[in-house]
Design an enzyme around this catalytic site. Structure first.
Site, PDB file in Angstrom:
ATOM      1  N   HIS A  78      27.869  24.306  48.559  1.00  0.00           N
ATOM      2  CA  HIS A  78      27.976  24.664  47.148  1.00  0.00           C
ATOM      3  C   HIS A  78      26.908  25.668  46.721  1.00  0.00           C
ATOM      4  CE1 HIS A  78      24.462  22.278  45.856  1.00  0.00           C
ATOM      5  NE2 HIS A  78      24.892  21.309  46.658  1.00  0.00           N
ATOM      6  N   SER A  90      28.359  31.306  46.177  1.00  0.00           N
ATOM      7  CA  SER A  90      27.137  31.810  45.533  1.00  0.00           C
ATOM      8  C   SER A  90      25.917  31.610  46.431  1.00  0.00           C
ATOM      9  CB  SER A  90      26.972  31.112  44.180  1.00  0.00           C
ATOM     10  OG  SER A  90      26.004  31.746  43.389  1.00  0.00           O
ATOM     11  N   ASP A  98      33.543  38.001  36.967  1.00  0.00           N
ATOM     12  CA  ASP A  98      32.249  37.373  37.231  1.00  0.00           C
ATOM     13  C   ASP A  98      31.141  38.169  36.545  1.00  0.00           C
ATOM     14  OD1 ASP A  98      29.911  36.269  38.310  1.00  0.00           O
ATOM     15  OD2 ASP A  98      30.887  35.813  40.203  1.00  0.00           O
ATOM     16  N   HIS A 113      32.807  33.373  37.916  1.00  0.00           N
ATOM     17  CA  HIS A 113      31.947  32.769  38.936  1.00  0.00           C
ATOM     18  C   HIS A 113      32.380  31.341  39.274  1.00  0.00           C
ATOM     19  CE1 HIS A 113      28.355  33.140  41.360  1.00  0.00           C
ATOM     20  NE2 HIS A 113      27.945  31.949  40.967  1.00  0.00           N
TER      21      HIS A 113
END
Length: 478
Positions: free
Chosen positions: A207, A281, A427, A455
């Site tokens: 994540h 990310s 984003d 995002h």
């Protein structure tokens, strides 16, 4: 024709005026925040001392020349900081981002613009000549930040209880303290092991910043087909400092520590031999580091909104990426939030006290307001962390690893694994250009720009379609 030309001139003037207005407002707002952070620095020192009977050094403190008492050295030179021969095996030759303790205020930045050459000379770190110590040994001293030295000497973190007064003490946030073995929280789904005499292939989900494994398990995992779950073991982790994973106060949350914890919690105990990686990310940085460390094991890399900013020659990499991710502008809101989180140690700690420490309250209110119709996992994953973990991870991984990204991508370029990069067109935190920059470094990378996605919605709200895309990638690289 004249009317059209006039309209364009008016439109251009309005855009220019709005740009000046935004810059002016941003300058005023962040100048105030500069002063507020100084005030909060004093406030928290007083509260920390009153509650914990000890001052808590922060990164506002000035740098000083020092070497740890036991001969351990932390040096800073030419914008790069390294720890050498540390007493803790978790932190050996690891990079510490100088953005932790060197962030120029708005007022100072404006002053520097008028005297750039003088500022450049003033900001250069000077390495002093070697000093001969007793016994004939030679040791060098370097300009460093006192807070890091004190943290490594155990003057700060070693004496603090868990949790600290400003951290949440709920069962979820403290679940890791009940076990003597400090490993990451790992959620597995799908295949359990050998199937018809064949080993299953693992898929590791990593994540992003201020998130957790729920980002995957609440969206993608329920949408994978039965066939995929019979062939692949799906593994999602809560990174060090987030979700239900350990949040140690003696950690600097460096890239090396995050990678070591993934190895200790996933690769070794689950005997992972070959695997696909899906990362979002900040997780993309860890994914690339793992690919470089295990070049023969990674079957495919799927990167969502990678934070890659090619650093111009002559620029300090960590400082450059700090300015790109957190431009200190009040608009758009996500840029404002990133700027506050990145530039202001004490304001961001205040935000964590309001949000993270009381995440149970916000979860309850969200469900009450929406009459239990709202899926609140996004609220949970956004708030289950400590300021110490978030602050150091942000600086030591996203900013501190900026200088390594080119090397990582060059190595991945030589690997045979498939590289897929997805980015939301809308984003506002990390621009689409980040993904195109990855492709410029790894030409075979397949870049997909997802329309009407940002995002978060690059996964959330399109999980069914994305699950199918991932399955196709894995089948091609079985």
């Amino acid at each position: 024709m004249v009317a059209t030309s006039s309209a364009k001139m008016v439109a251009g003037a309005l855009v220019m005026a709005s740009g000046f207005a935004l810059e002016a407002v941003s300058f005023l707002v962040f100048s105030v925040l500069d002063l507020l952070d100084v005030v909060l620095c004093i406030v928290y020192k007083v509260i920390d001392y009153a509650v914990e009977s000890e001052w808590r050094p922060c990164y506002c403190s000035s740098g000083k020349e020092a070497i740890t008492s036991s001969g351990k050295i932390l040096l800073s030179e030419q914008g790069k900081t390294k720890i050498v021969c540390l007493c803790s095996s978790k932190l050996q030759l690891e990079d510490i981002s100088d953005t932790l303790y060197t962030r120029v205020s708005r007022v100072s930045e404006m002053s520097r613009l008028t005297a750039a050459r003088l500022a450049k000379v003033a900001e250069q770190r000077v390495v002093r000549p070697r000093e001969r110590l007793m016994g004939g040994s030679v040791r060098s001293t370097f300009r460093i930040n006192s807070t890091i030295v004190e943290m490594l000497q155990g003057r700060v973190n070693g004496a603090h209880p868990v949790p600290r007064w400003s951290d949440c003490d709920c069962k979820t946030c403290l679940s890791w303290t009940s076990s003597s073995k400090e490993t990451l929280y790992v959620h597995t789904d799908g295949a359990k092991g050998d199937i018809l005499g064949k080993e299953c292939t693992d898929v590791l989900f990593i994540h992003g910043f201020i998130s957790s494994s729920d980002f995957w398990t609440e969206t993608l995992f329920p949408n994978f087909s039965k066939d995929a779950k019979s062939r692949y073991r799906l593994i999602a982790v809560d990174l060090l400092g987030f979700g239900r994973s350990p949040k140690p106060t003696d950690s600097l949350y460096t890239l090396r520590e995050h990678i070591d914890m993934i190895e200790r919690s996933v690769l070794e105990p689950f005997r992972v031999k070959s695997f696909h990686i899906v990362a979002h990310s900040l997780g993309c940085i860890l994914a690339l580091a793992l690919a470089v460390k295990y070049p023969g094991s990674v079957k495919s890399l799927t990167l969502l909104a990678p934070p890659y900013f090619p650093v111009p020659k002559g620029e300090a990499s960590s400082q450059f990426v700090l300015r790109q991710v957190a431009p200190r502008r009040v608009w758009p809101p996500i840029a404002f939030g990133a700027s506050v989180a990145s530039w202001y140690e004490h304001i961001s700690r205040t935000v964590c006290i309001i949000l993270s420490k009381h995440h149970r309250l916000w979860h309850f209110l969200a469900r009450q307001i929406t009459d239990n119709r709202m899926r609140t996992f996004l609220v949970d994953v956004f708030m289950c962390h400590t300021h110490h973990a978030a602050w150091h991870t942000l600086h030591n991984v996203i900013f501190g690893a900026a200088g390594k990204m080119d090397g990582y991508l060059d190595t991945v370029k030589e690997l045979g694994c498939e590289v897929t990069v997805l980015h939301g067109r809308d984003d506002e935190l990390l621009p689409v250009e980040c993904s195109y920059a990855v492709k410029s470094r790894v030409p075979r990378a397949n870049v997909q720009v997802v329309e009407k996605a940002d995002h978060i919605t690059i996964v959330v709200d399109r999980q069914k379609a994305f699950a199918r895309e991932l399955e196709e990638i894995w089948v091609r690289n079985c």
